[in-house]
Design a protein around this motif. Structure first.
Motif, PDB file in Angstrom:
ATOM      1  N   GLU A   1       6.800 -10.602  -1.765  1.00 14.90           N
ATOM      2  CA  GLU A   1       6.828 -10.088  -0.397  1.00 14.90           C
ATOM      3  C   GLU A   1       7.163  -8.602  -0.457  1.00 14.90           C
ATOM      4  OE1 GLU A   1       8.591 -11.946   2.815  1.00 14.90           O
ATOM      5  OE2 GLU A   1       7.861 -13.954   2.344  1.00 14.90           O
ATOM      6  N   ARG A   2       6.318  -7.789   0.150  1.00 21.10           N
ATOM      7  CA  ARG A   2       6.501  -6.340   0.117  1.00 21.10           C
ATOM      8  C   ARG A   2       6.559  -5.798   1.544  1.00 21.10           C
ATOM      9  NH1 ARG A   2       5.486  -5.033  -5.217  1.00 21.10           N
ATOM     10  NH2 ARG A   2       4.012  -6.345  -6.341  1.00 21.10           N
ATOM     11  N   GLU A   3       7.118  -4.614   1.666  1.00 19.57           N
ATOM     12  CA  GLU A   3       7.086  -3.924   2.953  1.00 19.57           C
ATOM     13  C   GLU A   3       5.698  -3.332   3.162  1.00 19.57           C
ATOM     14  OE1 GLU A   3       9.292  -3.616   5.485  1.00 19.57           O
ATOM     15  OE2 GLU A   3      10.456  -5.115   4.373  1.00 19.57           O
ATOM     16  N   PRO A   4       5.065  -3.612   4.281  1.00 19.99           N
ATOM     17  CA  PRO A   4       3.755  -3.008   4.522  1.00 19.99           C
ATOM     18  C   PRO A   4       3.860  -1.499   4.722  1.00 19.99           C
ATOM     19  CG  PRO A   4       4.526  -4.173   6.472  1.00 19.99           C
ATOM     20  CD  PRO A   4       5.507  -4.478   5.386  1.00 19.99           C
ATOM     21  N   VAL A   5       2.743  -0.827   4.599  1.00 18.50           N
ATOM     22  CA  VAL A   5       2.668   0.603   4.906  1.00 18.50           C
ATOM     23  C   VAL A   5       2.499   0.739   6.414  1.00 18.50           C
ATOM     24  CG1 VAL A   5       1.333   2.723   4.634  1.00 18.50           C
ATOM     25  CG2 VAL A   5       1.719   1.221   2.662  1.00 18.50           C
ATOM     26  N   THR A   6       3.458   1.372   7.059  1.00 19.86           N
ATOM     27  CA  THR A   6       3.423   1.546   8.507  1.00 19.86           C
ATOM     28  C   THR A   6       3.487   3.033   8.828  1.00 19.86           C
ATOM     29  OG1 THR A   6       4.557  -0.562   8.837  1.00 19.86           O
ATOM     30  CG2 THR A   6       4.528   0.961  10.691  1.00 19.86           C
ATOM     31  N   SER A   7       2.596   3.483   9.691  1.00 18.05           N
ATOM     32  CA  SER A   7       2.548   4.905  10.034  1.00 18.05           C
ATOM     33  C   SER A   7       2.077   5.068  11.474  1.00 18.05           C
ATOM     34  CB  SER A   7       1.629   5.651   9.074  1.00 18.05           C
ATOM     35  OG  SER A   7       0.420   4.943   8.906  1.00 18.05           O
ATOM     36  N   GLU A   8       2.425   6.209  12.059  1.00 16.96           N
ATOM     37  CA  GLU A   8       2.057   6.486  13.446  1.00 16.96           C
ATOM     38  C   GLU A   8       1.353   7.832  13.548  1.00 16.96           C
ATOM     39  OE1 GLU A   8       5.221   5.979  16.224  1.00 16.96           O
ATOM     40  OE2 GLU A   8       5.762   3.973  15.482  1.00 16.96           O
ATOM     41  N   TYR A   9       0.449   7.915  14.504  1.00 21.18           N
ATOM     42  CA  TYR A   9      -0.372   9.121  14.682  1.00 21.18           C
ATOM     43  C   TYR A   9      -0.557   9.385  16.165  1.00 21.18           C
ATOM     44  CZ  TYR A   9      -1.565   6.727  10.424  1.00 21.18           C
ATOM     45  OH  TYR A   9      -1.473   6.012   9.261  1.00 21.18           O
ATOM     46  N   ARG A  10      -0.874  10.637  16.443  1.00 19.60           N
ATOM     47  CA  ARG A  10      -1.265  11.002  17.798  1.00 19.60           C
ATOM     48  C   ARG A  10      -2.641  11.622  17.730  1.00 19.60           C
ATOM     49  NH1 ARG A  10       1.168  10.754  22.414  1.00 19.60           N
ATOM     50  NH2 ARG A  10       0.514  12.036  24.178  1.00 19.60           N
TER      51      ARG A  10
ATOM     52  N   ARG B   1      -3.007  10.280  22.486  1.00 17.64           N
ATOM     53  CA  ARG B   1      -2.472   8.919  22.556  1.00 17.64           C
ATOM     54  C   ARG B   1      -1.852   8.543  21.216  1.00 17.64           C
ATOM     55  NH1 ARG B   1      -5.079   3.428  25.186  1.00 17.64           N
ATOM     56  NH2 ARG B   1      -3.050   2.467  25.583  1.00 17.64           N
ATOM     57  N   GLN B   2      -0.777   7.744  21.286  1.00 17.38           N
ATOM     58  CA  GLN B   2      -0.041   7.357  20.089  1.00 17.38           C
ATOM     59  C   GLN B   2      -0.577   6.039  19.530  1.00 17.38           C
ATOM     60  OE1 GLN B   2       2.232   9.614  19.253  1.00 17.38           O
ATOM     61  NE2 GLN B   2       3.007   8.664  17.376  1.00 17.38           N
ATOM     62  N   TYR B   3      -0.740   5.984  18.208  1.00 19.28           N
ATOM     63  CA  TYR B   3      -1.234   4.783  17.532  1.00 19.28           C
ATOM     64  C   TYR B   3      -0.314   4.428  16.374  1.00 19.28           C
ATOM     65  CZ  TYR B   3      -5.493   5.735  20.125  1.00 19.28           C
ATOM     66  OH  TYR B   3      -6.392   5.964  21.130  1.00 19.28           O
ATOM     67  N   LYS B   4      -0.198   3.128  16.129  1.00 17.09           N
ATOM     68  CA  LYS B   4       0.563   2.627  14.978  1.00 17.09           C
ATOM     69  C   LYS B   4      -0.360   1.789  14.115  1.00 17.09           C
ATOM     70  CE  LYS B   4       4.430  -0.447  13.800  1.00 17.09           C
ATOM     71  NZ  LYS B   4       5.473  -1.353  14.359  1.00 17.09           N
ATOM     72  N   VAL B   5      -0.360   2.071  12.820  1.00 22.45           N
ATOM     73  CA  VAL B   5      -1.168   1.322  11.862  1.00 22.45           C
ATOM     74  C   VAL B   5      -0.238   0.652  10.860  1.00 22.45           C
ATOM     75  CG1 VAL B   5      -2.861   1.471  10.002  1.00 22.45           C
ATOM     76  CG2 VAL B   5      -3.213   2.771  12.114  1.00 22.45           C
ATOM     77  N   THR B   6      -0.474  -0.626  10.625  1.00 26.50           N
ATOM     78  CA  THR B   6       0.259  -1.389   9.621  1.00 26.50           C
ATOM     79  C   THR B   6      -0.756  -1.930   8.633  1.00 26.50           C
ATOM     80  OG1 THR B   6       1.861  -2.043  11.315  1.00 26.50           O
ATOM     81  CG2 THR B   6       1.911  -3.235   9.235  1.00 26.50           C
ATOM     82  N   SER B   7      -0.553  -1.659   7.349  1.00 29.71           N
ATOM     83  CA  SER B   7      -1.559  -2.044   6.369  1.00 29.71           C
ATOM     84  C   SER B   7      -0.912  -2.356   5.022  1.00 29.71           C
ATOM     85  CB  SER B   7      -2.615  -0.935   6.240  1.00 29.71           C
ATOM     86  OG  SER B   7      -3.747  -1.400   5.522  1.00 29.71           O
ATOM     87  N   ALA B   8      -1.745  -2.471   4.009  1.00 26.35           N
ATOM     88  CA  ALA B   8      -1.334  -3.014   2.716  1.00 26.35           C
ATOM     89  C   ALA B   8      -0.724  -1.954   1.804  1.00 26.35           C
ATOM     90  CB  ALA B   8      -2.547  -3.641   2.028  1.00 26.35           C
TER      91      ALA B   8
END
Length: 580
Positions: free
Chosen positions: A264-273, A277-284
């Motif tokens: 079990e690992r922590e996903p890569v989470t990042s935010e952008y504008r 508009r603000q977006y959040k991406v969660t990935s591998a």
């Protein structure tokens, strides 16, 4: 996941599964009674989608449904994924707002070493890392099923695997896609009689009415269903696998199987504008290269908009393709140089994800001129197989799964472990077989991805979520090194506000730093776009086929509506259903 609506029939079975403490994702489980009541599954085959929906109707949650869907895909898509392979699972619990990444990537056997595919003169032995048992890593699919069912599911594994066992035992009718890929790997399948007997018809590509029966696979799935992880990695199934592999010259041992564990690992989470508009991406995370590469590309688009006055959202046609190709080029440069299994190598994740770093590496992007990949620095390349599958799931409580699974090349190594029905992967070829030495094209393999015992090879598989305050997307696709750019392009369709059908069907193009070309699907660029891109200095290569098989779901939380779509390039299905 919150264990809701567990019918009394399964309580004793669940208690018998394990007395071990469960993870944080299940600790706070209560029935909120506030689910949106819609659920959806998108997968690469209608039988798999149906299996997942049936599990939801039986009281299963998104994780149970994902297991059922993946297990049926393992039966009906032997060319894409299976019990002899592995994959990545991104899980989200809506009530606790916790997200987990399950790394079930294959591992190199204990006897594996850096030069195992080289002859005494240091030359690569042709096909040794591609065909046969020497090409196979220790599979993680079965361990993922057992782990997810135990830690996050509502139902026992025997219930979630029932449909897959039935389809393996009774058979299913193959389709045109099966025929195409069986023909592509025909010579390799013919080399191994145990595989040819199951997957071919009279040692040739089966006709379209052929029913594929896999009774040995049904027995293996039953052992897993009844005995959990030990039913696969220990006992008779494990012994049959190892005996068969070793008899054919492979290096697996019983210890290899017994030691395999998912991580079990922590996903890569990042935010952008972007576009205000603000977006959040969660990935591998590593050993996937996808999450970091996707984050870097979004970081660069944000930096270009905020610091260099180049706004992606205001571009179209050749200008948009050019700009996106430039950010792809830079992300893939870093992928080739820095990424590997983070349990074995130091991946500079913080640096690669830093906003200032994105500003720095994007500052020389010009709208009128292509960068030469050679100007970015030393040349390195990563080679990767391309056949994989993906599934996306959301249940009536908003819990969700994005899972990408693979055996690498179509039909994996083409070697079937006798008596088990298990078609083994050839994921060992995803390592750098000969790092540090230029190949015939002058490209140098990635040292961070060199072979080592118990190491997991680098992958592009990128199961992902992208969200705003009111909308959440579940997205992923097969496609080898093109996975990352396909997911990125699909996410950009979400950012533009386009419907889910557009994400999966949009024309695709790709730049991976090396080779220094824009690859694009047949007929997906206009003559005007091609001419303009060439004027900017790009080389282009038309791929003479469509590629990818994206499966995606959109949850519009504001309007309490779910939509889903399966890629029209494949034979998959996406269905939204109201669950009582």
């Amino acid at each position: 996941m919150i264990k809701t609506s567990v019918i009394s029939l399964f309580i004793l079975a669940l208690m018998a599964c394990s007395d071990a403490p469960q993870s944080d994702l299940t600790k706070q489980q209560q029935d909120t009674g506030q689910g949106h009541k819609q659920a959806a599954i998108a997968s690469a085959h209608p039988l798999a989608t149906q299996a997942g929906l049936d599990i939801l109707e039986k009281g299963g949650n998104a994780y149970d449904a994902a297991i059922a869907t993946a297990a049926v895909l393992a039966v009906v898509e032997p060319y894409s994924a299976g019990m002899g392979g592995g994959g990545f699972w991104l899980l989200h619990d809506e009530a606790t707002q916790q997200t987990r990444f399950i790394d079930a990537r294959e591992k190199a056997p204990l006897a594996a070493h850096r030069d195992m595919y080289l002859d005494e003169d240091g030359n690569v032995i042709e096909d040794l890392s591609i065909n046969g048992p020497m090409a196979a890593g220790i599979p993680g699919q079965a361990a993922a099923f057992a782990h997810i069912a135990k830690e996050y599911g509502n139902l026992p594994l025997s219930t979630s695997l029932a449909a897959a066992i039935q389809h393996a035992q009774n058979g299913f009718q193959i389709d045109r896609k099966y025929q195409i890929l069986a023909r592509w790997r025909l010579d390799a399948l013919r080399d191994y009689p145990s595989a040819a007997e199951i997957f071919l018809q009279d040692n040739d590509v089966p006709n379209e009415n052929h029913v594929l029966v896999q009774k040995d696979l049904a027995k293996t799935l039953t052992a897993l269903a009844n005995n959990g992880k030990a039913g696969f990695y220990e006992g008779p199934v494990a012994k049959q696998m190892v005996d068969s592999v070793q008899a054919a010259g492979g290096i697996w041992t019983l210890e290899d199987l017994k030691k395999y564990e998912v991580v079990e690992r922590e996903p890569v989470t990042s935010e952008y504008r972007l576009a205000n508009r603000q977006y959040k991406v969660t990935s591998a995370p590593p050993p996937s290269s996808g999450g970091i590469a996707i984050a870097q590309m979004f970081n660069m688009l944000e930096a270009l908009e905020q610091h260099h006055e180049i706004s992606w959202s205001e571009l179209d046609g050749a200008d948009e393709i050019h700009l996106l190709s430039e950010v792809m080029r830079r992300a893939y440069y870093d992928r080739a140089h820095y990424l590997g299994d983070s349990d074995f190598v130091q991946v500079p994740t913080d640096t690669l994800l830093d906003k200032q770093y994105a500003k720095k590496i994007s500052k020389n992007i010009k709208l009128g001129k292509a960068t030469k990949s050679a100007d970015l620095g030393t040349q390195q390349q990563i080679y990767e197989g391309f056949h994989t599958t993906h599934l996306s799931v959301i249940d009536q409580d908003g819990n969700r799964v994005s899972a990408t699974l693979s055996i690498n090349l179509p039909f994996g190594s083409a070697y079937l472990a006798e008596g088990t029905g298990l078609l083994l992967n050839n994921e060992m070829d995803d390592f750098s077989v000969k790092p540090g030495v230029p190949n015939a094209y002058g490209l140098v393999g990635n040292e961070a991805n060199a072979i080592a015992a118990e190491k997991r090879p680098l992958s592009s598989m990128s199961p992902s979520f992208i969200e705003t305050e009111d909308k959440i997307a579940i997205i992923g696709t097969p496609g080898g090194s093109r996975i990352i750019t396909m997911v990125f392009l699909g996410m950009l369709e979400y950012v533009r506000g386009n419907p889910v059908e557009d994400w999966v069907s949009r024309p695709r193009f790709h730049h991976q730093y090396l080779p220094d070309v824009i690859q694009y699907e047949k007929d997906s660029l206009t003559l005007v776009e091609i001419a303009s891109l060439k004027m900017k200095g790009h080389e282009l290569k038309e791929i003479q086929r469509q590629y990818g098989n994206m499966q995606a779901i959109l949850w519009d939380k504001k309007n309490n509506k779910i939509t889903a779509a399966a890629d029209p390039r494949g034979v998959g299905s996406a269905e939204v259903r109201h669950i009582k």
